[in-house]
Design an enzyme around this catalytic site. Structure first.
Site, PDB file in Angstrom:
ATOM      1  N   ASN A   8     -10.935 -72.506 -34.163  1.00  9.64           N
ATOM      2  CA  ASN A   8      -9.755 -73.121 -34.050  1.00  9.64           C
ATOM      3  C   ASN A   8      -8.897 -73.210 -32.918  1.00  9.64           C
ATOM      4  O   ASN A   8      -8.339 -72.021 -32.815  1.00  9.64           O
ATOM      5  CB  ASN A   8      -9.230 -72.887 -35.288  1.00  9.64           C
ATOM      6  CG  ASN A   8      -7.878 -73.724 -35.417  1.00  9.64           C
ATOM      7  OD1 ASN A   8      -7.521 -74.358 -34.649  1.00  9.64           O
ATOM      8  ND2 ASN A   8      -7.264 -73.740 -36.870  1.00  9.64           N
ATOM      9  N   ARG A  10      -6.023 -73.736 -32.321  1.00 11.65           N
ATOM     10  CA  ARG A  10      -4.607 -73.490 -32.449  1.00 11.65           C
ATOM     11  C   ARG A  10      -4.645 -72.160 -32.992  1.00 11.65           C
ATOM     12  O   ARG A  10      -3.313 -71.408 -32.873  1.00 11.65           O
ATOM     13  CB  ARG A  10      -4.097 -74.511 -33.726  1.00 11.65           C
ATOM     14  CG  ARG A  10      -4.281 -75.559 -33.332  1.00 11.65           C
ATOM     15  CD  ARG A  10      -3.610 -76.646 -34.311  1.00 11.65           C
ATOM     16  NE  ARG A  10      -2.143 -76.367 -34.516  1.00 11.65           N
ATOM     17  CZ  ARG A  10      -1.575 -76.668 -35.626  1.00 11.65           C
ATOM     18  NH1 ARG A  10      -2.166 -77.269 -36.814  1.00 11.65           N
ATOM     19  NH2 ARG A  10      -0.423 -76.392 -35.777  1.00 11.65           N
ATOM     20  N   CYS A  11      -5.525 -71.239 -33.248  1.00 10.98           N
ATOM     21  CA  CYS A  11      -5.654 -69.823 -33.610  1.00 10.98           C
ATOM     22  C   CYS A  11      -5.621 -68.928 -32.427  1.00 10.98           C
ATOM     23  O   CYS A  11      -6.873 -68.955 -31.811  1.00 10.98           O
ATOM     24  CB  CYS A  11      -6.832 -69.784 -34.844  1.00 10.98           C
ATOM     25  SG  CYS A  11      -6.991 -67.788 -35.002  1.00 10.98           S
ATOM     26  N   GLY A  12      -4.696 -68.036 -32.018  1.00 12.33           N
ATOM     27  CA  GLY A  12      -4.664 -66.938 -31.235  1.00 12.33           C
ATOM     28  C   GLY A  12      -5.921 -66.119 -31.075  1.00 12.33           C
ATOM     29  O   GLY A  12      -6.587 -65.917 -29.935  1.00 12.33           O
TER      30      GLY A  12
END
Length: 117
Positions: A8, A10-12
């Site tokens: 994903n 958007r996931c760090g």
């Protein structure tokens, strides 16, 4: 060595794991699982190979877990898998598949286990 990451962007943590794979000299197959969710067969295989059961790959912090009652005692793997199929956001990330097995790489340092194998 071939690697696949269920990612994903958007996931760090997911971004960190992808960067670690690349820094180690690997260009993994990147599957943005929210855009292209795994098939039931693939999801069941990932769960089995990770060895943690469906709950082990469930994104427990996702509010939908509580809304669907997946945090209740007695919820089966089959029920969790069904919910993951309907709502891929429930699949925790990043999941990395490599020659050394399948791991939920959370925290991101967990990817070292696959890189070392």
């Amino acid at each position: 060595m071939a690697f696949t990451i269920y990612h994903n962007p958007r996931c760090g943590t997911s971004r960190n794991v992808l960067a670690a794979l690349r820094e180690a000299g690997h260009e993994p197959q990147v599957i943005e699982y929210l855009k292209t969710p795994p098939s039931r067969e693939t999801l069941e295989s990932l769960i089995a190979r990770a060895g943690q059961g469906a709950r082990g790959l469930l994104r427990a912090k996702e509010p939908l877990v509580k809304d669907l009652g997946l945090d209740a005692e007695g919820v089966t793997d089959a029920q969790i898998i069904e919910a993951m199929m309907a709502h891929p956001i429930l699949i925790n990330r990043p999941i990395v598949v490599g020659p050394g097995g399948v791991r939920l790489c959370r925290p991101s340092e967990t990817v070292a286990e696959l890189l070392d194998s």
